[in-house]
Design a protein around this motif. Structure first.
Motif, PDB file in Angstrom:
ATOM      1  N   VAL A  94       4.002  -1.313   7.688  1.00  4.24           N
ATOM      2  CA  VAL A  94       3.292  -0.493   8.675  1.00  4.24           C
ATOM      3  C   VAL A  94       4.247  -0.073   9.788  1.00  4.24           C
ATOM      4  CG1 VAL A  94       1.429  -0.515  10.382  1.00  4.24           C
ATOM      5  CG2 VAL A  94       1.069  -1.547   8.138  1.00  4.24           C
ATOM      6  N   ARG A 105      -4.677  -1.147   3.877  1.00  5.18           N
ATOM      7  CA  ARG A 105      -3.871  -2.122   4.609  1.00  5.18           C
ATOM      8  C   ARG A 105      -4.290  -3.540   4.242  1.00  5.18           C
ATOM      9  NH1 ARG A 105      -2.331  -0.213  10.777  1.00  5.18           N
ATOM     10  NH2 ARG A 105      -1.072   1.598  10.157  1.00  5.18           N
ATOM     11  N   GLY A 130      -7.948  -6.477   1.211  1.00  7.52           N
ATOM     12  CA  GLY A 130      -7.530  -5.460   2.169  1.00  7.52           C
ATOM     13  C   GLY A 130      -8.681  -4.544   2.533  1.00  7.52           C
ATOM     14  N   HIS A 148      -7.743   1.870   5.411  1.00  8.46           N
ATOM     15  CA  HIS A 148      -7.439   2.134   6.814  1.00  8.46           C
ATOM     16  C   HIS A 148      -7.688   3.587   7.190  1.00  8.46           C
ATOM     17  CE1 HIS A 148      -4.638   2.916  10.263  1.00  8.46           C
ATOM     18  NE2 HIS A 148      -5.176   1.797  10.677  1.00  8.46           N
ATOM     19  N   GLU A 193       0.892  -1.872   3.992  1.00 10.88           N
ATOM     20  CA  GLU A 193      -0.026  -0.836   3.524  1.00 10.88           C
ATOM     21  C   GLU A 193       0.447  -0.263   2.199  1.00 10.88           C
ATOM     22  OE1 GLU A 193      -0.204   1.956   6.732  1.00 10.88           O
ATOM     23  OE2 GLU A 193       1.533   3.096   6.036  1.00 10.88           O
ATOM     24  N   VAL A 228      -4.897   5.263   2.261  1.00 10.82           N
ATOM     25  CA  VAL A 228      -4.026   4.207   2.770  1.00 10.82           C
ATOM     26  C   VAL A 228      -4.844   2.927   2.902  1.00 10.82           C
ATOM     27  CG1 VAL A 228      -2.494   3.468   4.622  1.00 10.82           C
ATOM     28  CG2 VAL A 228      -2.632   5.893   3.996  1.00 10.82           C
ATOM     29  N   GLU A 278       1.146  -6.711   8.990  1.00  8.43           N
ATOM     30  CA  GLU A 278       0.339  -5.938   8.053  1.00  8.43           C
ATOM     31  C   GLU A 278       1.260  -5.179   7.119  1.00  8.43           C
ATOM     32  OE1 GLU A 278      -3.866  -4.359   9.602  1.00  8.43           O
ATOM     33  OE2 GLU A 278      -2.226  -3.717  10.887  1.00  8.43           O
ATOM     34  N   ARG A 324      -8.660  -4.093  11.584  1.00  8.55           N
ATOM     35  CA  ARG A 324      -8.577  -4.950  10.400  1.00  8.55           C
ATOM     36  C   ARG A 324      -9.941  -5.208   9.778  1.00  8.55           C
ATOM     37  NH1 ARG A 324      -4.271  -9.902  10.900  1.00  8.55           N
ATOM     38  NH2 ARG A 324      -2.392  -8.685  11.249  1.00  8.55           N
TER      39      ARG A 324
END
Length: 416
Positions: free
Chosen positions: A68, A295, A274, A277, A229, A293, A227, A253
């Motif tokens: 990230v 994360r 996950g 995001h 991604e 995306v 994090e 999150r």
């Protein structure tokens, strides 16, 4: 000996030889008997049942793990590296605020001392100017008390000079400038410590102990480990299966659609939880796909393994430490898709594509002797399974044998 007695055996042998020759010639030149091909048999095919599933649908995609945050740690002041942390190696881990390297601070400490001295000197000069201004005001008041006729100074430049106001303002400016120089010297001294404001790892070291670095010289490339991604490129048909996908954007999150990231390490598959995001705003011009995306928090943490929630997701091996979700890992991502739906699952090889402008079909077995084409609407293909819109009868059996030649309503034989 009588010649007539020898003549008969010779004649008999000749007749035998002639007869044999005639038989041989008849055998060679005799016409071949007519043959007929056996009647053609219907092709033997294998079938599989249509699996009916209900509930939410997992949309699967793939992508590579990337950080990230990733920066190039550069020197902000010049000097020689006199201290390098043990963490400043490729793969080294560090906490937020850790000093990874230190530039020789001697010159910058001297600059701080000089700036402190200038501040002290400027403070003394200001006190002197204020004392002189006070004395000038007292002199004026005494003079006015004696005569009683002395006019008060006006607001012109001459009037301000009477009370030494310009000298006081100049001393105040000199003190402020000295304080700013001291702050700048302290900042430069602090910049001799090369630090990163987040926890992370070193991707590449570019300078080492004893090297001279100028302002702007790269020392290392580092990335954050809080994090990670994964960018998952989905065709629009798949992306449309995810409810409220375009409503995500820079989620925290705990927000966003749930997703499960899986990867293979040492022949075993592991999973991480996950969230979606965001969706990158532009459609890829080359592939015409939507980039989603996902994360994953704490990708390098040695957390307990995640157990599978669905038949489509892998179950992690018990009793093993889960490896980190390292940067650059190729992963498979399952995103929570359409809720409360019904769909059919068939073997991947049972779905056949035709011309570009025609929908795919499956070959179904009608009874035990006929093939029938059925148009289908594929949703997605996951490994060896294809998910279809529920357009088939639940008791349909699809043909999984690849036929070189086939026609609708042709006769087939079903394998037992």
């Amino acid at each position: 000996m009588d010649i007539s007695t020898l003549k008969w055996p010779l004649i008999g042998g000749g007749l035998l030889l002639g007869t044999a020759a005639v038989v041989a010639l008849l055998t060679v030149f005799a016409p071949e008997p007519e043959t007929s091909d056996p009647p053609p048999q219907s092709p033997l095919v294998s079938t599989a049942p249509v699996e009916v599933r209900a509930g939410s649908l997992l949309v699967r995609g793939t992508g590579t793990v990337r950080p990230v945050r990733e920066i190039e740690l550069t020197a902000e002041v010049g000097g020689r590296l006199v201290d390098v942390s043990d963490a400043l190696v490729s793969g080294g881990r560090f906490n937020a605020g850790t000093t990874l390297a230190r530039i020789d601070p001697a010159d910058y400490q001297s600059a701080v001392q000089q700036a402190e001295a200038q501040v002290t000197q400027a403070r003394v000069q200001l006190l002197q100017a204020e004392e002189e201004a006070g004395a000038a005001r007292e002199d004026y008041e005494r003079l006015q008390g004696r005569t009683g006729e002395t006019p008060a100074p006006d607001s012109t430049e001459l009037g301000r000079l009477v009370f030494n106001e310009p000298q006081v303002a100049q001393a105040q400016s000199a003190l402020e400038s000295a304080r700013a120089a001291l702050q700048n010297a302290r900042t430069n001294l602090e910049r001799t410590r090369l630090q990163v404001p987040f926890a992370g790892m070193v991707r590449q070291k570019q300078a080492d102990l004893g090297a001279y670095v100028a302002p702007g010289t790269p020392v290392a490339t580092v990335y954050g480990t809080e994090e990670a991604e994964i960018v998952v490129s989905l065709p629009s048909q798949k992306a449309a299966l995810i409810d409220n996908l375009w409503a995500t954007g820079g989620q925290s999150r705990d927000a966003g659609l749930p997703a499960t990231v899986t990867s293979t390490y040492g022949g075993q598959r592991y999973a991480w939880e996950g969230r979606v995001h965001r969706v990158e705003g532009a459609i890829d011009e080359q592939t015409r796909t939507v980039d989603v995306v996902v994360r994953v928090p704490d990708p390098y943490a040695q957390a307990p393994t995640v157990q599978s929630r669905r038949p489509e997701e892998p179950t992690e091996p018990r009793g093993r430490t889960r490896p980190p979700l390292a940067i650059g890992t190729y992963t498979t991502v399952n995103i929570e898709g359409r809720q409360n739906g019904t769909y059919h699952v068939v073997p991947r090889r049972a779905v056949h594509t035709r011309e570009a402008d025609q929908p795919p079909v499956v070959w179904t077995a009608v009874g035990d002797s006929m093939l029938a084409e059925r148009t289908v609407e594929p949703i997605q293909t996951v490994e060896e399974k294809t998910y279809l819109a529920p357009t088939l009868d639940p008791d349909t059996r699809v043909i999984t044998t690849d036929l070189r030649v086939q026609t609708d309503s042709m006769t087939v034989r079903l394998a037992q």
